[in-house]
Design an enzyme around this catalytic site. Sequence first.
Site, mmCIF file in Angstrom:
data_model
loop_
_atom_site.group_PDB
_atom_site.id
_atom_site.type_symbol
_atom_site.label_atom_id
_atom_site.label_comp_id
_atom_site.label_asym_id
_atom_site.label_seq_id
_atom_site.Cartn_x
_atom_site.Cartn_y
_atom_site.Cartn_z
ATOM 1 N N SER A 67 1.070 -1.447 -0.391
ATOM 2 C CA SER A 67 -0.243 0.001 0.099
ATOM 3 C C SER A 67 1.038 1.375 0.252
ATOM 4 O O SER A 67 1.679 1.552 -0.579
ATOM 5 C CB SER A 67 -0.840 -0.185 1.425
ATOM 6 O OG SER A 67 -2.079 1.209 1.731
ATOM 7 N N ASP A 286 -1.790 1.830 -3.742
ATOM 8 C CA ASP A 286 -2.007 0.528 -4.616
ATOM 9 C C ASP A 286 -3.608 1.291 -4.385
ATOM 10 O O ASP A 286 -4.969 0.370 -4.900
ATOM 11 C CB ASP A 286 -2.563 -0.839 -3.888
ATOM 12 C CG ASP A 286 -3.014 -0.637 -1.773
ATOM 13 O OD1 ASP A 286 -2.904 0.449 -1.859
ATOM 14 O OD2 ASP A 286 -2.961 -0.924 -1.829
ATOM 15 N N ALA A 388 -11.025 8.806 8.243
ATOM 16 C CA ALA A 388 -10.231 9.936 7.556
ATOM 17 C C ALA A 388 -9.485 10.131 6.809
ATOM 18 O O ALA A 388 -9.228 10.258 5.899
ATOM 19 C CB ALA A 388 -9.753 10.975 8.806
ATOM 20 N N ASN A 389 -8.571 8.315 7.057
ATOM 21 C CA ASN A 389 -7.037 8.676 6.051
ATOM 22 C C ASN A 389 -7.895 8.146 4.079
ATOM 23 O O ASN A 389 -7.356 8.024 3.620
ATOM 24 C CB ASN A 389 -6.068 7.645 6.582
ATOM 25 C CG ASN A 389 -6.678 5.959 6.330
ATOM 26 O OD1 ASN A 389 -7.907 6.144 5.870
ATOM 27 N ND2 ASN A 389 -6.215 5.832 6.971
ATOM 28 N N ARG A 518 -3.541 4.149 20.588
ATOM 29 C CA ARG A 518 -4.030 3.305 20.151
ATOM 30 C C ARG A 518 -2.284 1.997 19.696
ATOM 31 O O ARG A 518 -1.465 2.898 18.925
ATOM 32 C CB ARG A 518 -4.810 2.719 18.885
ATOM 33 C CG ARG A 518 -4.900 3.600 17.597
ATOM 34 C CD ARG A 518 -5.695 3.641 16.753
ATOM 35 N NE ARG A 518 -5.495 2.175 16.415
ATOM 36 C CZ ARG A 518 -4.421 2.284 14.856
ATOM 37 N NH1 ARG A 518 -3.929 3.237 14.357
ATOM 38 N NH2 ARG A 518 -4.851 0.867 14.595
ATOM 39 N N PRO A 519 -2.181 1.077 19.670
ATOM 40 C CA PRO A 519 -0.681 0.588 19.072
ATOM 41 C C PRO A 519 -1.418 0.307 17.804
ATOM 42 O O PRO A 519 -2.333 -0.130 17.174
ATOM 43 C CB PRO A 519 -0.827 -0.942 19.472
ATOM 44 C CG PRO A 519 -2.119 -0.779 20.258
ATOM 45 C CD PRO A 519 -2.927 0.262 20.382
ATOM 46 N N GLY A 521 -1.642 -1.572 13.716
ATOM 47 C CA GLY A 521 -1.848 -2.964 13.687
ATOM 48 C C GLY A 521 -0.499 -2.886 12.323
ATOM 49 O O GLY A 521 -0.318 -3.823 12.084
ATOM 50 N N THR A 522 0.499 -1.396 11.817
ATOM 51 C CA THR A 522 0.954 -1.711 10.603
ATOM 52 C C THR A 522 3.061 -1.686 11.098
ATOM 53 O O THR A 522 3.401 -1.876 10.677
ATOM 54 C CB THR A 522 0.710 -1.165 9.562
ATOM 55 O OG1 THR A 522 0.741 -0.219 9.703
ATOM 56 C CG2 THR A 522 -0.680 -1.224 9.597
ATOM 57 N N ARG A 527 0.426 5.413 18.278
ATOM 58 C CA ARG A 527 -0.176 6.275 17.885
ATOM 59 C C ARG A 527 -0.797 7.461 19.041
ATOM 60 O O ARG A 527 -1.515 6.761 19.672
ATOM 61 C CB ARG A 527 -1.267 6.051 16.159
ATOM 62 C CG ARG A 527 -0.146 5.209 15.477
ATOM 63 C CD ARG A 527 -0.862 5.510 14.590
ATOM 64 N NE ARG A 527 -0.702 4.545 13.270
ATOM 65 C CZ ARG A 527 0.601 4.923 12.280
ATOM 66 N NH1 ARG A 527 2.394 5.715 13.279
ATOM 67 N NH2 ARG A 527 1.305 3.958 11.497
HETATM 68 C C1 16G Z 1 -3.910 0.138 7.428
HETATM 69 C C2 16G Z 1 -5.382 -0.352 6.904
HETATM 70 C C3 16G Z 1 -6.073 0.734 6.944
HETATM 71 C C4 16G Z 1 -5.345 1.541 8.426
HETATM 72 C C5 16G Z 1 -4.040 1.761 8.933
HETATM 73 C C6 16G Z 1 -3.786 1.995 10.361
HETATM 74 C C7 16G Z 1 -6.882 -2.004 5.751
HETATM 75 C C8 16G Z 1 -7.161 -2.041 4.252
HETATM 76 N N1 16G Z 1 -5.855 -0.926 5.433
HETATM 77 O O1 16G Z 1 -3.485 0.535 6.251
HETATM 78 O O2 16G Z 1 -7.843 0.756 6.957
HETATM 79 O O3 16G Z 1 -5.962 2.611 9.143
HETATM 80 O O4 16G Z 1 -4.007 0.328 8.687
HETATM 81 O O5 16G Z 1 -2.712 1.391 10.344
HETATM 82 O O6 16G Z 1 -7.251 -2.438 6.372
HETATM 83 P P1 16G Z 1 -2.012 2.165 11.896
HETATM 84 O O7 16G Z 1 -2.721 0.439 12.568
HETATM 85 O O8 16G Z 1 -0.467 1.068 11.272
HETATM 86 O O9 16G Z 1 -2.138 2.818 12.604
HETATM 87 MG MG MG Z 2 -3.652 1.371 0.495
#
Ligand code: 16G
Ligand code: MG
Length: 557
Positions: A67, A286, A388-389, A518-519, A521-522, A527
């Site tokens: 992404s 993407d 919001a993103n 929040r932690p 997820g990526t 954050r």
């Molecule tokens: C991913 C998620 C998006 C979310 C972001 C949060 C999908 C397809 N994409 O990009 O929805 O806003 O993670 O990221 O689910 P973060 O957990 O690092 O803040």
């Molecule tokens: Mg994307």
Amino acid sequence: MNEEQKSLLISSSSHFLPPQGVRLSYGTAGFRADASLLSSTVYRMGILAALRSLKTQAVIGLMITASHNKISDNGVKIADPNGGMLSQHWEPFADALANAPSPQDLVQLINDFVKEGIPFNGVRPAEVILGRDTRPSGDALLKAAKEGIASIVGAIATDMGILTTPQLHWMVRARNMGMKASEEDYFEQLSSSFRCLMDLIPSEKSNRSGPNDKLVVDGANGVGGGNLEVLLKQLNGLSIEIRNYGEDGGVLNEGVGADFVQKEKVVPNGFDSKDVGIRCASLDGDADRLVYFSVTAESNGKIELVDGDKILSLFALFIREQLIILSEEEDAKNSRQAHLGVVQTAYANGASTNYLKQLGLEVNFTPTGVKYLHEKAAEFDIGIYFEANGHGTILFSEDFSGWLVAKTKELSSKSKGSELEKAALRLLAVNKLINQAVGDALSGLLLVEVILQHMGWSIHRWNELYHDLPSRQLKVKVADRTAVVTANAETVVVSPLGLQEAINAETAKHSQGRCFVRPSGTEDVVRVYAEASTQEAADSLANSVAKLVDQFLGCSS
Ligand code: 16G
Ligand code: MG
């Protein structure tokens, strides 16, 4: 699992050993990491996709993308039969598969898992369709995915080439519904429903043409720019200039794209003061996220951001307008009160939530991540969800879609050309235009464009719907982000104990203050989001709470 299958898995997987000392996990949107670490994971997700296809006796999707991450990263995610995200029940299996240390462990794991009812001799063989974004590492990873699929006896892999993530999700859904599912079919569905909506614009409202009416799109140097160009060839009445195709030396997601624009609130590369006042949009790498912006007259590259919350508000207004027309049908017996719901996350600007509530809409909140928002939105006749993103879409329930089809047929004989018929036809066209599988920047962009024309609005008029409260986002590096546990759609921290009380005390110091942590997820971070009546207050609240997080969790080395 028979011996032939076991030995095929053992021999094939011995070419894809997992990286040493790295633990990968299926995060918010699949696995993501530096591309050099991923071939074993992608291979194993090929296996998972084939098993999921056997289990569901349907076509499954596998998308290779990271992404909006930097170009050296990559990732993999699985699309379920309805085109949505992989069922959350399978995520622990995905984690276990990715981290199984040896081929023997892998086979043992699969053997135990398939005992729970995977029909190896089912009616149809496994079938997986694959796509990838434009990352240079994508080709080799795609081959790994194919090897994984081929290690399940009889499985069929169909490579759809370079696609946007939403295209792949759309194709999976279409295939499983027995509909035409090629890339051409995708473009044809979008362009024909767009034209239909354009034809239904009330003539007195149309603000078509005029030199200032061009839209300029930032393609994030990713897959979306080229695809948008293909789409444009099939459309009339849209003047769009595409920049940051990725073919002019620009680097994917570097200083460009929806994530950059939304978080930094400055112009992406390729845009400058020449663009002041023009309607601009930005896709992510993407093309599943979309934000709009306009360049302000200030010289420092500042923009007015029109984010996912405002796209949601625009869509909600339009849908609501059509539903009101339909509900005013004279023959009340035949009218149907559609249940319209909107879904946001805690990141939605408080001003947007107030605005939507003032419209009389039901606003729901879920944790961050498309899989949660999508699931909630599917509970309504029409459910609109947006982060919001810029990730979001509009879902129409099967029941309501069926009713709409019947209604338009009935009205075409009973009251052809009436406002009633037009409202029903508009909703039906939105249902076709907007991706029902997942948020899609291209279909979202076409819907925004046609609604602005329908309303006769400029981007500035749209942006005036409400005024965002100033906000600030920060990230804090911590030793273990999983130490932060949240509840109530991530608005309350339940662990570590005492952190929420400390956040409350800071928030209370600021007028219109709101703050949550929040932690991610990526990424390996926690954050912080803060909102308040002035930018200084939002910054100060975010900074104080970031310090609290640091104190409660301790800095990583
Ligand atoms: C991913 C998620 C998006 C979310 C972001 C949060 C999908 C397809 N994409 O990009 O929805 O806003 O993670 O990221 O689910 P973060 O957990 O690092 O803040
Ligand atoms: Mg994307």
